[in-house]
Write a protein that holds these residues in place. Structure first.
Motif, PDB file in Angstrom:
ATOM      1  N   TYR A 159      11.573  -4.152   3.679  1.00 28.63           N
ATOM      2  CA  TYR A 159      10.248  -3.254   3.865  1.00 28.63           C
ATOM      3  C   TYR A 159      10.349  -2.405   5.270  1.00 28.63           C
ATOM      4  O   TYR A 159      10.050  -1.256   5.410  1.00 28.63           O
ATOM      5  CB  TYR A 159       9.023  -4.384   4.089  1.00 28.63           C
ATOM      6  CG  TYR A 159       7.799  -3.344   4.595  1.00 28.63           C
ATOM      7  CD1 TYR A 159       7.334  -2.393   3.631  1.00 28.63           C
ATOM      8  CD2 TYR A 159       6.985  -3.676   5.735  1.00 28.63           C
ATOM      9  CE1 TYR A 159       6.282  -1.558   4.005  1.00 28.63           C
ATOM     10  CE2 TYR A 159       6.085  -2.799   5.959  1.00 28.63           C
ATOM     11  CZ  TYR A 159       5.550  -2.013   5.245  1.00 28.63           C
ATOM     12  OH  TYR A 159       4.474  -1.514   5.442  1.00 28.63           O
ATOM     13  N   ARG A 188      -0.233  -4.247   6.335  1.00 28.68           N
ATOM     14  CA  ARG A 188       0.902  -4.988   5.594  1.00 28.68           C
ATOM     15  C   ARG A 188       1.868  -5.756   6.114  1.00 28.68           C
ATOM     16  O   ARG A 188       1.938  -7.049   5.906  1.00 28.68           O
ATOM     17  CB  ARG A 188       1.903  -3.738   4.578  1.00 28.68           C
ATOM     18  CG  ARG A 188       2.709  -4.427   3.780  1.00 28.68           C
ATOM     19  CD  ARG A 188       3.276  -3.336   3.007  1.00 28.68           C
ATOM     20  NE  ARG A 188       4.360  -3.862   1.921  1.00 28.68           N
ATOM     21  CZ  ARG A 188       5.229  -3.216   1.089  1.00 28.68           C
ATOM     22  NH1 ARG A 188       5.104  -2.106   1.226  1.00 28.68           N
ATOM     23  NH2 ARG A 188       6.057  -4.269   0.419  1.00 28.68           N
ATOM     24  N   THR A 196      -1.413   1.553   7.433  1.00 28.51           N
ATOM     25  CA  THR A 196      -1.186   0.795   6.300  1.00 28.51           C
ATOM     26  C   THR A 196      -0.168  -0.071   6.598  1.00 28.51           C
ATOM     27  O   THR A 196       0.191  -1.100   6.265  1.00 28.51           O
ATOM     28  CB  THR A 196      -0.793   1.672   5.075  1.00 28.51           C
ATOM     29  OG1 THR A 196      -1.855   2.557   4.906  1.00 28.51           O
ATOM     30  CG2 THR A 196      -0.285   0.943   3.985  1.00 28.51           C
ATOM     31  N   ASP A 252      -0.085  -8.887   7.490  1.00 28.68           N
ATOM     32  CA  ASP A 252      -0.270  -9.862   6.117  1.00 28.68           C
ATOM     33  C   ASP A 252       1.016 -10.374   5.699  1.00 28.68           C
ATOM     34  O   ASP A 252       1.154 -11.632   5.601  1.00 28.68           O
ATOM     35  CB  ASP A 252      -0.841  -8.973   5.212  1.00 28.68           C
ATOM     36  CG  ASP A 252      -0.996  -9.763   3.896  1.00 28.68           C
ATOM     37  OD1 ASP A 252      -1.969 -10.692   4.029  1.00 28.68           O
ATOM     38  OD2 ASP A 252      -0.349  -9.627   2.806  1.00 28.68           O
TER      39      ASP A 252
END
Length: 262
Positions: free
Chosen positions: A21, A52, A48, A55
């Motif tokens: 990522y 993310r 965003t 999380d």
């Protein structure tokens, strides 16, 4: 990921997809899409990304937070004990192992107690028992507050011991990754001697860990101006690291400003 570097003990909690990522984000940062993105698009991307990544790394951040809170509780308990020792000035009796030892001991005897605690702390530190070493350094410092009727020469000697204890205690706190306490103790050391190269170097190191590059640079440069040329290797190395971080930060800020404001 800076958090990964600072908390390797919890690295196993980071998801295996995190590296991919981050690579994806880096590719976007240098892509045409990023160059053509307007302010709204950039802010949306930042939001965003944060959502993310938080999380994805929730378990990791929880573990780090719990570690930090536990260390803070431990340090608070040690600080409370030290405060009791310093404030117990109402003539309570006890021997040298008593936390409420307020006897008017001769300077030589009190210094023996201080140095005994320091030696024990050094031994604990050498064995990697940083928490107990910090507690013992703190106790030695509390005894330093109990000297009485010092002449000017005695005061110089005691202050030199206090400076050494503060420097050692700061290093113990750094090993415990408690940079706030380390900074407090470095400030105490510099209050005793604002031209102490070791104290300035240590505080610069703390500021570096706290990512305060400006203050780290100020202290490191002052230390470099005071240290002998043959002894400046460590100071120079720290300065180089600080300057590299400052350069990196400026590049990031410049790139972000370009994306947000064109």
């Amino acid at each position: 990921n800076n958090a990964t570097n600072d908390n390797n003990s919890h690295a196993s909690l980071l998801p295996p997809t995190l590296t991919a990522y981050l690579d994806e984000l880096e590719e976007w940062l240098f892509s045409i899409d990023a160059e053509e993105a307007n302010k709204t698009a950039v802010l949306e991307k930042v939001s965003t990304t944060l959502e993310r990544s938080n999380d994805m790394c929730r378990d990791y951040y929880t573990a780090v937070r719990q570690d930090t809170e536990a260390k803070e509780r431990e340090m608070e308990e040690e600080a409370k004990k030290a405060q009791l020792e310093r404030s117990a000035a109402n003539g309570q009796d006890g021997d040298e192992n008593d936390d409420h030892d307020n006897r008017r001991l001769p300077k030589k005897r009190r210094l023996e107690i201080v140095l005994k605690n320091k030696a024990e702390a050094n031994e604990l530190f050498a064995g990697g028992n940083y928490k107990f070493a910090a507690a013992r350094y703190t106790k030695a410092l509390s005894h330093c507050a109990k000297f009485v009727d010092l002449n000017p020469d005695d005061l110089v000697e005691v202050n030199a011991v206090k400076l050494s204890l503060n420097l050692n205690l700061a290093l113990a706190y750094m090993k415990l990754e408690n940079m706030d306490q380390a900074l407090r103790v470095c400030n105490d050391a510099i209050a005793l001697d604002d031209k102490s190269t070791k104290a300035l170097y240590r505080r610069a190191s703390v500021y570096y860990e706290k990512k305060n590059w400006e203050k780290a640079s100020e202290d490191a440069k002052k230390a470099a101006s005071l240290v002998a040329p043959a002894e400046d290797k460590a100071v120079k190395k720290l300065l180089d690291r600080i300057e590299a971080q400052q350069k990196r930060q400026k590049q990031k800020e410049k790139k972000m400003a370009q994306k947000m404001f064109g």
